[in-house]
Design an enzyme around this catalytic site. Structure first.
Site, mmCIF file in Angstrom:
data_model
loop_
_atom_site.group_PDB
_atom_site.id
_atom_site.type_symbol
_atom_site.label_atom_id
_atom_site.label_comp_id
_atom_site.label_asym_id
_atom_site.label_seq_id
_atom_site.Cartn_x
_atom_site.Cartn_y
_atom_site.Cartn_z
ATOM 1 N N HIS A 95 27.470 83.973 26.362
ATOM 2 C CA HIS A 95 26.191 83.940 25.631
ATOM 3 C C HIS A 95 26.186 82.712 24.716
ATOM 4 O O HIS A 95 27.241 82.310 24.202
ATOM 5 C CB HIS A 95 26.047 85.227 24.813
ATOM 6 C CG HIS A 95 24.688 85.379 24.217
ATOM 7 N ND1 HIS A 95 24.315 84.716 23.080
ATOM 8 C CD2 HIS A 95 23.610 86.085 24.614
ATOM 9 C CE1 HIS A 95 23.046 85.021 22.794
ATOM 10 N NE2 HIS A 95 22.605 85.853 23.713
ATOM 11 N N GLU A 167 19.341 81.273 29.621
ATOM 12 C CA GLU A 167 19.114 81.598 28.217
ATOM 13 C C GLU A 167 18.974 80.337 27.378
ATOM 14 O O GLU A 167 19.934 79.923 26.718
ATOM 15 C CB GLU A 167 20.313 82.396 27.707
ATOM 16 C CG GLU A 167 20.433 83.778 28.299
ATOM 17 C CD GLU A 167 20.268 84.818 27.216
ATOM 18 O OE1 GLU A 167 19.544 85.775 27.444
ATOM 19 O OE2 GLU A 167 20.834 84.627 26.127
HETATM 20 P P1 PGA Z 1 16.169 87.281 21.633
HETATM 21 O O1 PGA Z 1 17.671 87.251 22.164
HETATM 22 O O2 PGA Z 1 15.402 88.172 22.583
HETATM 23 O O3 PGA Z 1 16.261 87.851 20.254
HETATM 24 O O4 PGA Z 1 15.663 85.889 21.664
HETATM 25 C C1 PGA Z 1 17.940 87.086 23.521
HETATM 26 C C2 PGA Z 1 19.409 86.968 23.774
HETATM 27 O O5 PGA Z 1 20.151 86.578 22.879
HETATM 28 O O6 PGA Z 1 19.874 87.294 24.865
#
Ligand code: PGA
Length: 253
Positions: A95, A167
């Site tokens: 992540h 992401e």
């Molecule tokens: P968020 O986070 O929906 O708060 O932007 C997404 C993630 O970290 O996977």
């Protein structure tokens, strides 16, 4: 046909009491798991009790991280074998918060992907993209290189157990600066094309690719309608049980 996968990512929010209360609200109210999978990534400390609490329901509990060794002198780390013993099926790897705040580089991420696979757990490999890369139009090189390095020494057979998540960190946690559905789909398409080159067209057709970054009630349906987006990773908006339940029923959003 790739089955939609909706994953809530709690990060380091909630206490155990709050976690159990939340799970009680959602675990028996989910869509048919044959049509859509719903999972919650929770802090390591909650895994055992939430796995017990959700046994026999459609809600699956996911780990937010694990280490790349099965055992050893690694104070504070979590063994993928221990996750497997708990019955955990998915673990988030790489992540952007782990890459940025805990200095996980591509080599570490790849080691974790392989350790999870070896332990019998399915990694959700996150691929990041910074605003700087986006502005410098360097996005393609960056995203492609993370897919290539994250999947080093992963066979095509093993790839069948990998989910990839696009992401862009410029969209994460902002609440309102999500990628547009077209931008999100473009990132997922890029990942799918990379997998087609690395493996095969069939492998690329099979692999599930998620989008994550400020997914909310207002944009989830539009995102899920896109061809290359097979699911979403939801951070902030997953923290409220009622909102999360509405989001997993995104068709009626
Ligand atoms: P968020 O986070 O929906 O708060 O932007 C997404 C993630 O970290 O996977």
């Amino acid at each position: 046909m790739r089955k939609p996968l909706i994953v809530g990512n709690w990060k380091m929010y909630k206490t155990i009491t709050e976690a159990v209360d939340y799970v009680d609200q959602v675990k028996d109210a989910l869509p048919d798991p044959a049509k859509e999978e719903v999972e919650l990534a929770v802090p390591t400390l909650f895994l055992e009790s939430l796995v017990e609490h959700t046994r026999g329901t459609a809600l699956k509990i996911v780990a937010e991280n694990c280490f790349y060794q099965d055992e050893g002198a690694f104070t504070g780390e979590t063994s993928p074998l221990a996750l497997r013993e708990l019955g955990i099926k998915h673990v988030i790897i790489g992540h952007s918060e782990r890459r940025r705040l805990f200095f996980e580089d591509d080599t570490t991420v790849n080691k974790k992907v392989r350790a999870a696979l070896n332990a019998g757990i399915c990694p959700i490999l996150c691929v990041d993209e910074t605003m700087k890369r986006k502005q410098e139009h360097d996005k393609i090189v960056w995203v492609v290189s993370q897919v290539i390095s994250g999947l080093q020494q992963v066979s095509e057979e093993e790839l069948a157990r990998v989910t990839v998540a696009y992401e862009p960190s410029w969209a994460i946690g902002s609440g309102n600066e999500a990628a547009t559905p077209a931008e999100a789909n473009e990132g997922c398409y890029l990942i799918r094309q990379t997998i087609a080159h690395l493996y095969s067209e069939q492998a690329a057709e099979r692999v599930r690719i998620l989008y994550g970054g400020s997914v909310n009630l207002a944009n989830i349906k539009l995102l899920m309608q896109k061809d290359d987006i097979d699911g979403v990773l939801i951070g902030r908006a997953s923290l409220d049980a009622a909102t999360f339940l509405k989001m997993v029923n995104y068709q009626s959003c």
